[in-house]
Every structure is written in structure tokens, then in C-alpha cells.
Design a protein around this motif. Structure first.
Motif, PDB file in Angstrom:
ATOM      1  N   ILE A 573      -8.570  -2.689  57.195  1.00  0.00           N
ATOM      2  CA  ILE A 573      -9.873  -2.003  57.164  1.00  0.00           C
ATOM      3  C   ILE A 573     -10.985  -2.821  57.823  1.00  0.00           C
ATOM      4  CG2 ILE A 573      -9.365  -0.525  55.169  1.00  0.00           C
ATOM      5  CD1 ILE A 573     -10.805  -2.608  53.431  1.00  0.00           C
ATOM      6  N   ASN A 574     -10.622  -3.935  58.485  1.00  0.00           N
ATOM      7  CA  ASN A 574     -11.620  -4.630  59.318  1.00  0.00           C
ATOM      8  C   ASN A 574     -10.888  -5.233  60.519  1.00  0.00           C
ATOM      9  OD1 ASN A 574     -10.491  -7.164  58.555  1.00  0.00           O
ATOM     10  ND2 ASN A 574     -11.619  -7.043  56.619  1.00  0.00           N
ATOM     11  N   LEU A 575     -11.655  -5.736  61.467  1.00  0.00           N
ATOM     12  CA  LEU A 575     -11.038  -6.180  62.731  1.00  0.00           C
ATOM     13  C   LEU A 575     -10.135  -7.396  62.542  1.00  0.00           C
ATOM     14  CD1 LEU A 575     -13.868  -5.647  65.382  1.00  0.00           C
ATOM     15  CD2 LEU A 575     -12.008  -4.128  64.741  1.00  0.00           C
ATOM     16  N   GLU A 576     -10.493  -8.269  61.589  1.00  0.00           N
ATOM     17  CA  GLU A 576      -9.643  -9.449  61.343  1.00  0.00           C
ATOM     18  C   GLU A 576      -8.254  -9.005  60.871  1.00  0.00           C
ATOM     19  OE1 GLU A 576      -9.194 -13.510  58.707  1.00  0.00           O
ATOM     20  OE2 GLU A 576     -10.607 -11.958  58.066  1.00  0.00           O
ATOM     21  N   GLU A 577      -8.259  -8.056  59.938  1.00  0.00           N
ATOM     22  CA  GLU A 577      -6.966  -7.558  59.441  1.00  0.00           C
ATOM     23  C   GLU A 577      -6.214  -6.811  60.537  1.00  0.00           C
ATOM     24  OE1 GLU A 577      -8.168  -7.051  54.715  1.00  0.00           O
ATOM     25  OE2 GLU A 577      -7.788  -5.256  55.902  1.00  0.00           O
ATOM     26  N   LEU A 578      -6.955  -6.062  61.362  1.00  0.00           N
ATOM     27  CA  LEU A 578      -6.304  -5.298  62.428  1.00  0.00           C
ATOM     28  C   LEU A 578      -5.589  -6.234  63.405  1.00  0.00           C
ATOM     29  CD1 LEU A 578      -5.907  -2.403  63.594  1.00  0.00           C
ATOM     30  CD2 LEU A 578      -7.830  -2.865  65.089  1.00  0.00           C
ATOM     31  N   SER A 579      -6.180  -7.429  63.618  1.00  0.00           N
ATOM     32  CA  SER A 579      -5.565  -8.329  64.606  1.00  0.00           C
ATOM     33  C   SER A 579      -4.264  -8.957  64.100  1.00  0.00           C
ATOM     34  CB  SER A 579      -6.558  -9.416  65.026  1.00  0.00           C
ATOM     35  OG  SER A 579      -6.846 -10.236  63.918  1.00  0.00           O
ATOM     36  N   THR A 580      -3.898  -8.719  62.817  1.00  0.00           N
ATOM     37  CA  THR A 580      -2.599  -9.226  62.328  1.00  0.00           C
ATOM     38  C   THR A 580      -1.515  -8.159  62.451  1.00  0.00           C
ATOM     39  OG1 THR A 580      -2.821  -8.443  60.048  1.00  0.00           O
ATOM     40  CG2 THR A 580      -3.800 -10.584  60.565  1.00  0.00           C
ATOM     41  N   VAL A 581      -1.903  -6.966  62.897  1.00  0.00           N
ATOM     42  CA  VAL A 581      -0.929  -5.876  63.035  1.00  0.00           C
ATOM     43  C   VAL A 581      -0.026  -6.159  64.222  1.00  0.00           C
ATOM     44  CG1 VAL A 581      -0.790  -3.442  63.767  1.00  0.00           C
ATOM     45  CG2 VAL A 581      -2.258  -4.092  61.857  1.00  0.00           C
ATOM     46  N   HIS A 582       1.230  -5.709  64.133  1.00  0.00           N
ATOM     47  CA  HIS A 582       2.232  -5.907  65.186  1.00  0.00           C
ATOM     48  C   HIS A 582       1.687  -5.462  66.548  1.00  0.00           C
ATOM     49  CE1 HIS A 582       6.160  -5.842  67.127  1.00  0.00           C
ATOM     50  NE2 HIS A 582       5.801  -4.686  67.641  1.00  0.00           N
ATOM     51  N   GLY A 583       1.681  -6.381  67.535  1.00  0.00           N
ATOM     52  CA  GLY A 583       1.279  -6.016  68.888  1.00  0.00           C
ATOM     53  C   GLY A 583      -0.217  -5.866  69.093  1.00  0.00           C
ATOM     54  N   VAL A 584      -1.027  -6.308  68.126  1.00  0.00           N
ATOM     55  CA  VAL A 584      -2.485  -6.232  68.291  1.00  0.00           C
ATOM     56  C   VAL A 584      -3.058  -7.629  68.117  1.00  0.00           C
ATOM     57  CG1 VAL A 584      -4.646  -5.242  67.422  1.00  0.00           C
ATOM     58  CG2 VAL A 584      -2.516  -3.938  67.225  1.00  0.00           C
ATOM     59  N   GLY A 585      -3.701  -8.139  69.155  1.00  0.00           N
ATOM     60  CA  GLY A 585      -4.343  -9.449  69.007  1.00  0.00           C
ATOM     61  C   GLY A 585      -5.853  -9.254  68.866  1.00  0.00           C
ATOM     62  N   GLU A 586      -6.582 -10.353  68.872  1.00  0.00           N
ATOM     63  CA  GLU A 586      -8.035 -10.244  68.692  1.00  0.00           C
ATOM     64  C   GLU A 586      -8.696  -9.435  69.803  1.00  0.00           C
ATOM     65  OE1 GLU A 586      -9.843 -14.057  68.056  1.00  0.00           O
ATOM     66  OE2 GLU A 586      -8.332 -14.574  66.546  1.00  0.00           O
ATOM     67  N   GLY A 587      -8.239  -9.662  71.060  1.00  0.00           N
ATOM     68  CA  GLY A 587      -8.837  -8.966  72.203  1.00  0.00           C
ATOM     69  C   GLY A 587      -8.700  -7.454  72.064  1.00  0.00           C
ATOM     70  N   LYS A 588      -7.506  -7.033  71.724  1.00  0.00           N
ATOM     71  CA  LYS A 588      -7.229  -5.599  71.605  1.00  0.00           C
ATOM     72  C   LYS A 588      -8.005  -5.012  70.418  1.00  0.00           C
ATOM     73  CE  LYS A 588      -3.918  -2.776  73.329  1.00  0.00           C
ATOM     74  NZ  LYS A 588      -2.786  -2.727  74.167  1.00  0.00           N
ATOM     75  N   ALA A 589      -8.048  -5.774  69.325  1.00  0.00           N
ATOM     76  CA  ALA A 589      -8.773  -5.300  68.134  1.00  0.00           C
ATOM     77  C   ALA A 589     -10.245  -5.080  68.487  1.00  0.00           C
ATOM     78  CB  ALA A 589      -8.627  -6.316  67.002  1.00  0.00           C
ATOM     79  N   ARG A 590     -10.823  -6.035  69.264  1.00  0.00           N
ATOM     80  CA  ARG A 590     -12.240  -5.912  69.640  1.00  0.00           C
ATOM     81  C   ARG A 590     -12.473  -4.707  70.548  1.00  0.00           C
ATOM     82  NH1 ARG A 590     -12.417 -11.500  70.190  1.00  0.00           N
ATOM     83  NH2 ARG A 590     -12.219 -11.311  72.445  1.00  0.00           N
ATOM     84  N   LYS A 591     -11.523  -4.508  71.492  1.00  0.00           N
ATOM     85  CA  LYS A 591     -11.741  -3.473  72.501  1.00  0.00           C
ATOM     86  C   LYS A 591     -11.619  -2.059  71.919  1.00  0.00           C
ATOM     87  CE  LYS A 591     -10.713  -1.898  77.074  1.00  0.00           C
ATOM     88  NZ  LYS A 591     -10.520  -2.277  78.439  1.00  0.00           N
ATOM     89  N   PHE A 592     -10.549  -1.812  71.130  1.00  0.00           N
ATOM     90  CA  PHE A 592     -10.298  -0.444  70.659  1.00  0.00           C
ATOM     91  C   PHE A 592     -10.430  -0.269  69.153  1.00  0.00           C
ATOM     92  CE2 PHE A 592      -7.382  -0.681  74.454  1.00  0.00           C
ATOM     93  CZ  PHE A 592      -8.083   0.212  75.242  1.00  0.00           C
ATOM     94  N   GLY A 593     -10.590  -1.405  68.431  1.00  0.00           N
ATOM     95  CA  GLY A 593     -10.321  -1.369  66.991  1.00  0.00           C
ATOM     96  C   GLY A 593     -11.313  -0.615  66.125  1.00  0.00           C
ATOM     97  N   LYS A 594     -12.595  -0.580  66.554  1.00  0.00           N
ATOM     98  CA  LYS A 594     -13.640  -0.079  65.650  1.00  0.00           C
ATOM     99  C   LYS A 594     -13.323   1.301  65.073  1.00  0.00           C
ATOM    100  CE  LYS A 594     -18.019   0.432  66.717  1.00  0.00           C
ATOM    101  NZ  LYS A 594     -18.760   0.338  67.940  1.00  0.00           N
ATOM    102  N   ASP A 595     -12.974   2.240  65.973  1.00  0.00           N
ATOM    103  CA  ASP A 595     -12.698   3.619  65.523  1.00  0.00           C
ATOM    104  C   ASP A 595     -11.480   3.657  64.605  1.00  0.00           C
ATOM    105  OD1 ASP A 595     -14.792   4.369  67.039  1.00  0.00           O
ATOM    106  OD2 ASP A 595     -13.604   5.025  68.762  1.00  0.00           O
ATOM    107  N   PHE A 596     -10.486   2.823  64.916  1.00  0.00           N
ATOM    108  CA  PHE A 596      -9.239   2.866  64.142  1.00  0.00           C
ATOM    109  C   PHE A 596      -9.456   2.360  62.710  1.00  0.00           C
ATOM    110  CE2 PHE A 596      -7.702   3.455  68.363  1.00  0.00           C
ATOM    111  CZ  PHE A 596      -6.557   4.232  68.226  1.00  0.00           C
TER     112      PHE A 596
END
Length: 727
Positions: A573-596
Motif C-alpha cells: 500500500i505504499n511505494l516502498e512495499e511495492l518495490s519489494t514485489v517480484h519484478g518491481v524495483g524502486e525505479g518502476k515503483a516511482r514511475k508507475f506505482g502511484k495509481d497501483f
């Protein structure tokens, strides 16, 4: 003969367990005795009690020094004299050996534990020949048989050594042995007249589960263990290197784990084993060398990071869980790739040994892929029938809790049995299947099977389907495998009867653990505690489509399917947690993550979802150094061959590492390398393809271009594409 008073006197028990009393009577009456008793059934008491009761010394042959030490300590604990039990092995000095001999000669020592290697020494044999020996016990007797899962050549010679010492009764004990292994043990020791005692192999309190082994296997293990904090467990790996890696990852994630393997010095091994026994650590990550004879009753889970070489090994290793009849969870991770690796190791062995190894491995594959009751399958392997409806532990496996659909397969069973009959019962399962699907090979051609009218009569079904049916027909005794001939399939009287009068036969299809499912997440609500939320996956897919349209890129360039699946499992439920998801790093989380993360957060609130609290799994950072190296050196425009060579990688492995980097959202400029490989037009053609493609699967691209480009070229172009349109 009353055995209860010595039982009470020496061990403080009022009652015997299972077959113990009958076994002890057989030994006290000086009969050769053969005992098969599952781990936790109280095997060691079967020879310890008669040894303590009788005159003279009992010799116990045992394969492991750690196991002997354990048992000697236990026996010394119930006697006022330390000399009641001794070890005789390579770890003793001259003074200690003299003490052992003195205690035996004066009648104090009742149990002498020896390794088979020590028993070969002439000086020991000469000494023991002059002493009063009550009997010889051979523990872990499966080591005698080359069909056993832990064959030791030095065990083959025991018959002659025992005869050289004294003509005394022999008692053999093992926790696992198929019919074939039992016969082999008795024949080799020359005690075919032995009284045989076989306890049931059913451990009703153990829960069996197989999960597909993905690239995320360590994360899966951490999640599993974190749900059982403070409970004892063993994690088995096949290699020392993997043991060290897994132990380190567990430690980094705050779990109390130690490694155990033969590469550690003896002191460290003993220390780690004692830490586990004394509850100073919760988890031992080990090669199979650990656990034989370890008497820890409250091991709550056994995990197989790698699938073992045989079902005996699997049964014995899982048997270390729940010996106090409490909860025991047996989880194994399975990928066919591991089986292929084991087969590769075998190719250097003599042909006969390879044949045995392959036959044993195929049983493991059958067990892992079957969708029938796992307990029934396992017990059938050990020659025991199991009632899957009313038997003890009937609902204690993943397949029973999540049954797969069944269908009527009466006609297919008849077809299968008649093929076995028409090919004169001379083929193994694989050849029977090849005959059914009409696949020629040298063996079938040499028997002219490919010319028969029935050849290919089952080609409307896949090879995997027929293999699954063979396994299910085996378990109901319509066919049997001739182990002597490495698994040739023969019809039984029941099978012949079925062909004449077929009745309904409901078949369940096997699980598929194919490469396609490499990133699959098992949906197993009742047992694993981790459930893929299908509704959320759909919401995320819709969002991905919207984002992709807005950005003008294909959906897979935003997030791949495995990443969405993982989000629906972890609910970040936040970008830090999203960046631990399989195949998602910090860059990807920052670029697309907000809506997700917003969609996931709303979903969690609206549906009162309980989020797993072990979301962030830390890595040991072993790979981050390599990633940094690749990023720096592609920036410097170093050739990919040189980068790979300097890190000891194949090009395909380097590409894999590069994919991991760009899929997690980090930029990686490899245009310079592609310009050497493909001209502008070719690059444009592939770029266009990925822009229009439904998915980024390389196989689809290979099919589309039909040989114009090879796999490496397409994978490198996919990296460039994701880099430009998504990162």
C-alpha cells in the motif's frame, strides 16, 4: 517373559509402543530379527533394552558419529556407570580405546557403538572375539542395499565380520525400506530366516504439500517460516553452497537459523546441532547429513528447498517432523529442472547404478506431480495400502484439501492395460507411453512395435496424461513395476480382471509444473496461508491497460503478469512495499506505482483484507554487486562478451541479469551492443513487433520471426524496448 519391569527400571515407561515388545522378545530368544519402523516409532529401544537386560556386550553398527554420540549420552543418562555405553571410532585416542576395552572386559559395557569402518580393523575384531557378545544390531540397515537411498559399500561386508567375531543373532533396523531393499538386506547378511516386524508407515500427524519452485523460492520459505516464529524446523538443500546461502538469507531476515553440512569443521557441526537440540536456534538449514537419529521430538516443519533423490530419502527426512505426534508440516518445492540436474550428476556413474538412480528419481517425479492423495501414493510405494476416506490422516495433504476435477477414464484404462499386454509386458512406463502416442525410438523399432496396428492408438492424449494414468493404475494394483528389471510394467490378476469386466474409473489429472508456470504462484488457500486474490488481479489488469494506453506502450511494459500476481498476494500500500514485489524495483515503483498502490489500498480498506505482515523480504545483497557492475560497464560501453567473461557468466546468464535490472525499472543502455548485432531496419522491425504484441514472451517472437533472429538477439531487443518505452 515379563519385559515391563526392566522397561520401567531402565527407561521409566509403563507401556511399550507399537511392535517394540514383540521385537524385544524375538531378540531375547536369540532369533535373527528384522525391524522396519518409521522415524519416531521407538526403534533404538528395541536393541537398547535387550542389551541392558542380557549378559555381555551388544555391538551396534551405526553410520554416523553424531548419531552414536547422541545415543551414548542418552544411555549414560539412565545408568549410574558411564561405561555402560561406549563409542569405538576414529575420534578416540589410545587412552580412551584402552578404557573402552577395560570396561567391556569387566562386563560393565552393555552397548558398544561402532562405525562399519572401525569394525573392519583386525585389532578390534581380535579383541571382540575374546569377549562375551550378546548380539549385533545394525542401525540404519538400508545402508546395506544399493537400492537403499543411502548406500554405503562398507556395509556389504558386515556378514563376514560378524561371523569372524562370534556366531550371535543379528538385528537389523531401518526407518524406510521398500520390498526390494528388504530382500537385499536379508540376502546380503545371510539372515533370510529372520523374524520380520514391519510397523505401519503412516504418520497421520504429518501434512504433505508440494509447491512449484519459482525464482522466488527463498521468499516463499521466509514467508512460511515467519508464520511459525519460535517453532523448530529443518530446511534441506542438496548442496553445501545452497545451505550457506539460505541460512544467510534467513539470518538477514531476523530468523534464528544455522547451517549444517559436511564442509563445516566437526566442532562447528556439533555446536550447531547442539544449538538446535537445546533450542538456542529455531532452524537448521542442512544437507541430508543432518538429522539421522536426531531425537528432537518437536520439529514442527521440514522444508525441502530441493527435491530429494528418492522417495525413501523424502520419507525419512519428512519423518523428522512431529515425532511427539504434534503438528508436522512437510513442504517441498518442486521443479522438473532439479530432476534434470540430478540426472546429469548421475551420468558419470556406472550404468547399473544409473539405472537404479533413474528408477528412483522417476518415483519422486510421480509423487510430486500426482494429484491423488499424497499419503496413499507414498504408502503404496512402501507396499502399504491406505484408505483415503477413513484412514488416519486422510485429509492431511494439499491434494485432498484442494481436489482437482476428475473424469471418467474407463476406456483409457482398458486401452492402457491392453497395450501392456500386447507389447508382451517387456516395457517400462516410458516405452508404454511412447507406444500409445506413436513416438518411435530405437527400442520400440528393434522390437518392431512401431509396425503394430495398436501403435499410436492413444495419440489423441498427451504423454503426460498417459503417465499420470499409469501412476493411478499402479496404486490400485492393476499393474506393478518389476523393480528387478528397473521398472518394467507387468499386468496383475486384478488388471487382467478389469480388462474383461471394466467398471467406472475416475482419473484426476496431474499438476503441471512446466517452465510456462515458472512464475506461477500457488493458489492454495487452506494450507499455505497465502492466497492470490483473483478479483484484485482483474482490477490491476484493468488499471494496467489504462496506464499503458495513456503512456502509449503495451501493457507488459508497465508491469508483467507475475508482478500483478505478487501484488495480489502481498497487497503493498505504499511505494516502498511495492518495490519489494517480484519484478518491481524502486525505479518502476516511482514511475508507475502511484495509481497501483492507491487501487490496492482502496481494495484493502473496502474488503477488510488482512495483509501479510512479512511483506519486505531482505536479500543478502549478493546480487546487487553484480547488478552495479553490469550497469557501470554497459555505461562504459564494454562488450557484453567481456562483461560476461569477467564475471564467469555465459551470455544467456548475463542477459538474464540484465532483464532483472530493466524489469525492475532501472535504465540500462545497450544500444552500442545491439548496433554491432543488428542493423537499423532489423531493430525497427523487432521494435514494431513488441509495440503491437499481446505479450512479451520470447517464444511468441521466435515463432513470429520464424528463424530470422535467434533468442539472444530477441531478448536483447526486448531489453532495449522496455528500456525506451517503460523505464
Amino acid at each position: 517373559m515379563d519385559l515391563h519391569s526392566p522397561l520401567k527400571k531402565f527407561f521409566g515407561f509403563n507401556e511399550f509402543k507399537g511392535l517394540q515388545e514383540q521385537v524385544i522378545k524375538s531378540i531375547v530368544n536369540r532369533n535373527n530379527t528384522f525391524v522396519i519402523m518409521p522415524t519416531g516409532g521407538g526403534k533404538s529401544l528395541c536393541y537398547q533394552l535387550p542389551a541392558l537386560m542380557q549378559e555381555g556386550t551388544a555391538i551396534v553398527v551405526s553410520p554416523l558419529i553424531a548419531l552414536m554420540k547422541n545415543q551414548v549420552d542418552a544411555i549414560r543418562g539412565i545408568s549410574e556407570h558411564n561405561g555402560v555405553a561406549h563409542v569405538l571410532n576414529s575420534s578416540l585416542n589410545k587412552t580412551e580405546i584402552a578404557q573402552v576395552k577395560e570396561d567391556i572386559a569387566s562386563g560393565i559395557t552393555k552397548l558398544l557403538y561402532v562405525a562399519p569402518e572401525s569394525l573392519i580393523k583386525e585389532e578390534y575384531v581380535a579383541f571382540l572375539r575374546t569377549q562375551k557378545i550378546s548380539f549385533v544390531a545394525i542401525d540404519e540397515a538400508h545402508c546395506i542395499s544399493e537400492w537403499g537411498h543411502d548406500f554405503r559399500p562398507e556395509y556389504r561386508n558386515l556378514k563376514h565380520i560378524i561371523k569372524a567375531i562370534d556366531d550371535v543373532p543379528v538385528i537389523c533396523l531401518t526407518a524406510t525400506a521398500t520390498e526390494k531393499v528388504q530382500e537385499d538386506i536379508l540376502k546380503t547378511l545371510g539372515i533370510t530366516d529372520a523374524n520380520r516386524f514391519k510397523a505401519s508407515f503412516n504418520r497421520a500427524n504429518l501434512f504433505y504439500e508440494i509447491r512449484p519452485k519459482t525464482k522466488e523460492v527463498e521468499k516463499d520459505i521466509i514467508r512460511f517460516v515467519k508464520q511459525r516464529v519460535g517453532k523448530s524446523g529443518i530446511i534441506y538443500c542438496l548442496s553445501r553452497k545452497k545451505v550457506e546461502e539460505v541460512a544467510q538469507i534467513l539470518q538477514v531476515n531476523g530468523l534464528n537459523a544455522v547451517p549444517y553440512h559436511a564442509g563445516l569443521d566437526a566442532k562447528t557441526r556439533v555446536r550447531h546441532q547442539d544449538m538446535f537440540l537445546m533450542e538456542d536456534c529455531d532452524i537448521v538449514v542442512a544437507t541430508i547429513a543432518f538429522g539421522m537419529g536426531i531425537d528432537k521430538p518437536d520439529v514442527r516443519f521440514v522444508i525441502h528447498h530441493d527435491i530429494p533423490k528418492s522417495l525413501e530419502s523424502y520419507y525419512q527426512e519428512t519423518g523428522r517432523a512431529g515425532r511427539d505426534d504434534g503438528e508436522g508440516y512437510c513442504l517441498a518445492f518442486y521443479a522438473y529442472k532439479d530432476i534434470e540436474k540430478l540426472e546429469k550428476f548421475m551420468s558419470s556413474k556406472p550404468v547399473a547404478e544409473q539405472e537404479i538412480g533413474h528408477a528412483l528419481l522417476q518415483e519422486v517425479v510421480g509423487y510430486a506431480e500426482t494429484s491423488m492423495n499424497r499419503r496413499k501414493y507414498l504408502l503404496h510405494y512402501f507396499g502399504e495400502d491406505f484408505d483415503e476416506v477413513n484412514g488416519a490422516g486422510a485429509n492431511m495433504d494439499d491434494n485432498s484439501r484442494n481436489p482437482k476435477k476428475k473424469h471418467e477414464a474407463k476406456d483409457d484404462v482398458v486401452k492402457l492395460l491392453s497395450i501392456v499386454k500386447q507389447t508382451l509386458q517387456k516395457y517400462k512406463s516410458k516405452e508404454v507411453v511412447n507406444t500409445l502416442i506413436g513416438k518411435e525410438n530405437a527400442l520400440l523399432t528393434s522390437h518392431r512395435t512401431h509396425l503394430q496396428p495398436f501403435f499410436g492408438s492413444g495419440k489423441d492424449r498427451s504423454a503426460a496424461y498417459w503417465m499420470a494414468l499409469i501412476r493411478q493404475v499402479l496404486v490400485v494394483h492393476f499393474i506393478k513395476k518389476e523393480i528387478e528389471q528397473y521398472g518394467v510394467v507387468k499386468l496383475t490378476a486384478l488388471g487382467n480382471g478389469y480388462m474383461e469386466n471394466p467398471t467406472s474409473f475416475l482419473m484426476t489429472e496431474d499438476h503441471s509444473y512446466s517452465e510456462e508456470n515458472d512464475n506461477a504462484i500457488i493458489i492454495n488457500a487452506k494450507s499455505s496461508g497465502a492466497v492470490l486474490d483473483v478479483k484484485l488481479v482483474q482490477l490491476l489488469k484493468n488499471l494496467r491497460k489504462k496506464v499503458a494506453l495513456k503512456q502509449g506502450v503495451p501493457p507488459f511494459a508497465v508491469f508483467q503478469d507475475p508482478s500483478l500476481n505478487d501484488m495480489a498476494l502481498k497487497f503493498p500500500i505504499n511505494l516502498e512495499e511495492l518495490s519489494t514485489v517480484h519484478g518491481v524495483g524502486e525505479g518502476k515503483a516511482r514511475k508507475f506505482g502511484k495509481d497501483f498502490v492507491k487501487v490496492i489500498n482502496d481494495y484493502v480498506q473496502d474488503n477488510e483484507v488482512l495483509r501479510p505482515d512479512d511483506l519486505i523480504v531482505k536479500s543478502t545483497g549478493t546480487n546487487s554487486g553484480l547488478k552495479l557492475y553490469i550497469i557501470q560497464n554497459t555505461d562504459r560501453k564494454l562488450s557484453l562478451e567481456d562483461i560476461a567473461k569477467s564475471k564467469g557468466l555465459e551470455i544467456k546468464d548475463l542477459i538474464k541479469e540484465m532483464e532483472a535490472i530493466i524489469f525492475s525499472g532501472t535504465k540500462l543502455d545497450i544500444n552500442y551492443a545491439l548496433d554491432d548485432l543488428l542493423d537499423e531496419e532489423q531493430q525497427e522491425e523487432i521494435h514494431e513487433y513488441f509495440m503491437e504484441a499481446e505479450s512479451d514472451k520470447i517464444q511468441d517472437a521466435l515463432d513470429e520471426f520464424d528463424g530470422d533472429y535467434d533468442e539472444d538477439e530477441l531478448r536483447l531487443m526486448r531489453i532495449k524496448f522496455i528500456n525506451e518505452v517503460a523505464n
